[in-house]
Design a protein around this motif. Structure first.
Motif: not given
Length: 263
Positions: A16-37
């Motif tokens: 939800s914040v920091g490194i995890g959120l930045a990584v989620a954004d980069r994955f999403a930009a590649e078209g990757t679906h996400l499960v965020l905890a």
């Protein structure tokens, strides 16, 4: 470079914040679906909604405490229900500590052990079988430069991150035959909200120049003389979890601006 991540499913803890959120954004930009905890439901759900809307992917928010058996079970079940499994796990959830070995009570040691080590063990037990069913996958553990170059004020963090690094290597050897690649990333100084919060607290009685404080930290520890942005680390994380890093197995990667003082 096409990372071939479109349509894959990535589970990210501490998302939800920091490194995890930045990584989620980069994955999403590649078209990757996400499960965020993460533990904070409102912030996590806001992040998931934003990522889904901006990148046109599916993002499932799972508010849970992965330092507990129940939290890991909740996350694995949500991943199974939403996508039938996962292709990628970025084990990111964690936090620093502040104590001495002589004064830290047993329960503090245990709490960090559960968060930094047992969460990774339990998530592996829960998600590896699902990755096998999908033909393989990638697991990346976010440890720390402190796993090999300890900071004196956080011995519990140092010890548990070192244990996480060894767990990652051992898991890599066990699951590589299932086409699952496991690696570790050891960041140095990354400008997360936790660092900013700490800097503001420590500089409040000396004029409040928190940015100057952080610059002093960078000058002292990193030859590059600055903090990394979470986005810089995220680029490396997403690459390591992609097929473009297909020969990377059981390794530890230091992304630290030269902070490590040995080879």
């Amino acid at each position: 470079m096409d990372l071939k991540l479109r349509g894959k499913v990535a589970v990210i803890t501490g998302a939800s914040v920091g490194i995890g959120l930045a990584v989620a954004d980069r994955f999403a930009a590649e078209g990757t679906h996400l499960v965020l905890a993460a533990r904070q439901r409102e912030r996590l759900e806001t992040a998931a909604q934003s990522l889904a809307e901006r990148h046109g992917i599916q993002a499932v928010a799972v508010a849970c405490d992965i330092a507990t058996v129940e939290g890991v079970t909740q996350l694995v079940d949500a991943t199974t229900d939403a996508f039938g499994g996962a292709d990628i796990l970025f084990n990111n959830a964690g936090t620093g500590s502040n104590e001495t070995i002589m004064t830290a009570p047993d329960d503090k040691w245990q709490a960090y052990w559960e968060l930094h080590v047992m969460a990774a063990v339990r998530l592996a037990r829960g998600l590896v079988p699902l990755m096998k069913q999908r033909g393989g996958g990638a697991i990346l553990h976010n440890a720390s430069i402190c796993a090999t170059q300890p900071l004196g004020y956080e011995p519990i963090y140092n010890v548990t991150k070192a244990a996480l690094m060894m767990f990652s290597k051992t898991l890599a050897n066990e699951v590589v035959s299932d086409n699952i690649r496991v690696n570790t990333i050891n960041p140095g100084l990354v400008l997360t909200p936790d660092w900013i919060k700490t800097a503001k607290q420590l500089s409040s009685e000396t004029g409040g120049d928190w940015e100057g404080y952080l610059q002093q930290v960078a000058n002292e520890h990193a030859p590059i003389q600055r903090f990394a942005s979470p986005e810089e680390l995220a680029d490396f994380v997403v690459f390591l979890c992609s097929e473009r890093a297909s020969y990377s197995v059981g390794s530890t990667y230091f992304v630290d601006g030269g902070m490590l003082r040995t080879v």
